[in-house]
Design a protein around this motif. Sequence first.
Motif, PDB file in Angstrom:
ATOM      1  N   GLN A  85      27.982  31.968  40.155  1.00  0.00           N
ATOM      2  CA  GLN A  85      27.188  30.969  40.871  1.00  0.00           C
ATOM      3  C   GLN A  85      27.536  30.972  42.347  1.00  0.00           C
ATOM      4  N   PRO A  86      26.545  30.652  43.188  1.00  0.00           N
ATOM      5  CA  PRO A  86      26.827  30.577  44.621  1.00  0.00           C
ATOM      6  C   PRO A  86      27.917  29.537  44.877  1.00  0.00           C
ATOM      7  N   GLY A  87      28.810  29.834  45.793  1.00  0.00           N
ATOM      8  CA  GLY A  87      29.836  28.864  46.163  1.00  0.00           C
ATOM      9  C   GLY A  87      31.033  28.815  45.233  1.00  0.00           C
ATOM     10  N   LYS A  88      31.013  29.643  44.192  1.00  0.00           N
ATOM     11  CA  LYS A  88      32.094  29.607  43.203  1.00  0.00           C
ATOM     12  C   LYS A  88      32.748  30.985  43.107  1.00  0.00           C
ATOM     13  N   VAL A  89      34.048  31.000  42.855  1.00  0.00           N
ATOM     14  CA  VAL A  89      34.745  32.271  42.652  1.00  0.00           C
ATOM     15  C   VAL A  89      35.005  32.439  41.162  1.00  0.00           C
ATOM     16  N   VAL A  90      34.530  33.557  40.627  1.00  0.00           N
ATOM     17  CA  VAL A  90      34.686  33.832  39.202  1.00  0.00           C
ATOM     18  C   VAL A  90      35.327  35.204  39.042  1.00  0.00           C
ATOM     19  N   VAL A  91      36.322  35.265  38.169  1.00  0.00           N
ATOM     20  CA  VAL A  91      36.999  36.528  37.909  1.00  0.00           C
ATOM     21  C   VAL A  91      36.962  36.799  36.411  1.00  0.00           C
ATOM     22  N   PHE A  92      36.392  37.933  36.046  1.00  0.00           N
ATOM     23  CA  PHE A  92      36.376  38.344  34.639  1.00  0.00           C
ATOM     24  C   PHE A  92      37.669  39.106  34.375  1.00  0.00           C
ATOM     25  N   ILE A  93      38.415  38.662  33.359  1.00  0.00           N
ATOM     26  CA  ILE A  93      39.759  39.203  33.131  1.00  0.00           C
ATOM     27  C   ILE A  93      40.023  39.520  31.660  1.00  0.00           C
ATOM     28  N   LYS A  94      41.106  40.275  31.461  1.00  0.00           N
ATOM     29  CA  LYS A  94      41.753  40.412  30.155  1.00  0.00           C
ATOM     30  C   LYS A  94      43.195  39.965  30.388  1.00  0.00           C
ATOM     31  N   PRO A  95      43.690  39.020  29.594  1.00  0.00           N
ATOM     32  CA  PRO A  95      45.005  38.431  29.864  1.00  0.00           C
ATOM     33  C   PRO A  95      46.164  39.430  29.855  1.00  0.00           C
ATOM     34  N   THR A  96      46.007  40.551  29.167  1.00  0.00           N
ATOM     35  CA  THR A  96      47.106  41.515  29.082  1.00  0.00           C
ATOM     36  C   THR A  96      47.139  42.479  30.268  1.00  0.00           C
ATOM     37  N   CYS A  97      46.114  42.446  31.103  1.00  0.00           N
ATOM     38  CA  CYS A  97      45.997  43.411  32.201  1.00  0.00           C
ATOM     39  C   CYS A  97      46.829  42.969  33.409  1.00  0.00           C
ATOM     40  N   PRO A  98      47.766  43.818  33.867  1.00  0.00           N
ATOM     41  CA  PRO A  98      48.620  43.435  35.004  1.00  0.00           C
ATOM     42  C   PRO A  98      47.831  43.178  36.293  1.00  0.00           C
ATOM     43  N   TYR A  99      46.746  43.921  36.502  1.00  0.00           N
ATOM     44  CA  TYR A  99      45.936  43.704  37.710  1.00  0.00           C
ATOM     45  C   TYR A  99      45.224  42.358  37.650  1.00  0.00           C
ATOM     46  N   ARG A 116      46.448  39.740  36.110  1.00  0.00           N
ATOM     47  CA  ARG A 116      47.492  38.730  36.367  1.00  0.00           C
ATOM     48  C   ARG A 116      47.778  38.616  37.860  1.00  0.00           C
ATOM     49  N   LYS A 117      47.829  39.755  38.541  1.00  0.00           N
ATOM     50  CA  LYS A 117      48.077  39.774  39.987  1.00  0.00           C
ATOM     51  C   LYS A 117      46.944  39.039  40.720  1.00  0.00           C
ATOM     52  N   THR A 118      45.727  39.306  40.312  1.00  0.00           N
ATOM     53  CA  THR A 118      44.557  38.659  40.914  1.00  0.00           C
ATOM     54  C   THR A 118      44.623  37.147  40.705  1.00  0.00           C
ATOM     55  N   GLN A 119      44.986  36.739  39.487  1.00  0.00           N
ATOM     56  CA  GLN A 119      45.106  35.309  39.184  1.00  0.00           C
ATOM     57  C   GLN A 119      46.175  34.664  40.061  1.00  0.00           C
ATOM     58  N   GLU A 120      47.280  35.394  40.228  1.00  0.00           N
ATOM     59  CA  GLU A 120      48.398  34.903  41.036  1.00  0.00           C
ATOM     60  C   GLU A 120      47.945  34.652  42.480  1.00  0.00           C
ATOM     61  N   ILE A 121      47.260  35.633  43.056  1.00  0.00           N
ATOM     62  CA  ILE A 121      46.801  35.530  44.448  1.00  0.00           C
ATOM     63  C   ILE A 121      45.848  34.349  44.606  1.00  0.00           C
ATOM     64  N   LEU A 122      44.838  34.291  43.747  1.00  0.00           N
ATOM     65  CA  LEU A 122      43.810  33.257  43.898  1.00  0.00           C
ATOM     66  C   LEU A 122      44.333  31.865  43.555  1.00  0.00           C
ATOM     67  N   SER A 123      45.255  31.793  42.604  1.00  0.00           N
ATOM     68  CA  SER A 123      45.774  30.488  42.184  1.00  0.00           C
ATOM     69  C   SER A 123      46.611  29.820  43.269  1.00  0.00           C
ATOM     70  N   GLN A 124      47.074  30.595  44.239  1.00  0.00           N
ATOM     71  CA  GLN A 124      47.873  30.022  45.327  1.00  0.00           C
ATOM     72  C   GLN A 124      47.007  29.374  46.408  1.00  0.00           C
ATOM     73  N   GLN A 174      38.182  21.582  43.184  1.00  0.00           N
ATOM     74  CA  GLN A 174      38.077  21.462  41.730  1.00  0.00           C
ATOM     75  C   GLN A 174      36.829  22.181  41.207  1.00  0.00           C
ATOM     76  N   GLY A 175      37.025  23.035  40.209  1.00  0.00           N
ATOM     77  CA  GLY A 175      35.877  23.660  39.550  1.00  0.00           C
ATOM     78  C   GLY A 175      35.281  24.869  40.250  1.00  0.00           C
ATOM     79  N   LEU A 176      35.846  25.274  41.392  1.00  0.00           N
ATOM     80  CA  LEU A 176      35.246  26.393  42.124  1.00  0.00           C
ATOM     81  C   LEU A 176      36.001  27.709  41.952  1.00  0.00           C
ATOM     82  N   LEU A 177      36.992  27.712  41.060  1.00  0.00           N
ATOM     83  CA  LEU A 177      37.684  28.958  40.717  1.00  0.00           C
ATOM     84  C   LEU A 177      37.743  29.026  39.202  1.00  0.00           C
ATOM     85  N   GLU A 178      37.200  30.104  38.651  1.00  0.00           N
ATOM     86  CA  GLU A 178      37.219  30.228  37.192  1.00  0.00           C
ATOM     87  C   GLU A 178      37.642  31.634  36.797  1.00  0.00           C
TER      88      GLU A 178
END
Length: 106
Positions: A10-24, A26-34, A39-43
């Motif tokens: 969706q416009p204005g929202k950051v969405v990342v399609f992931i697999k929890p076991t993938c190190p890349y 996890r790294k992406t989640q780490e960067i964005l989570s900081q 609220q609600g604009l990172l999924e």
Amino acid sequence: AQEFVNSKIQPGKVVVFIKPTCPYCRKTQEILSQLPFKQGLLEFVDITATSDMSEIQDYLQQLTGARTVPRVFLGKDCIGGCSDLIAMQEKGELLARLKEMGALRQ
């Protein structure tokens, strides 16, 4: 799979399609989570939790040219994967884009 992916992007929202076991992923989640997202604009969407994971990856391939995860979407634009995100971050483009989108708390 197509509807599922399209409903997430969706416009204005950051969405990342992931697999929890993938190190890349996890790294992406780490960067964005900081970052101070509103609220609600990172999924993070775990595609392993869906019944049609390979169809989702096929559709991501059609949409973005790659079926690998993570696939990072800033609004409706796919910027690529983890290395692309890091490159944007290092150039200062990531914060600029997120501010421009209005995705971050002031």
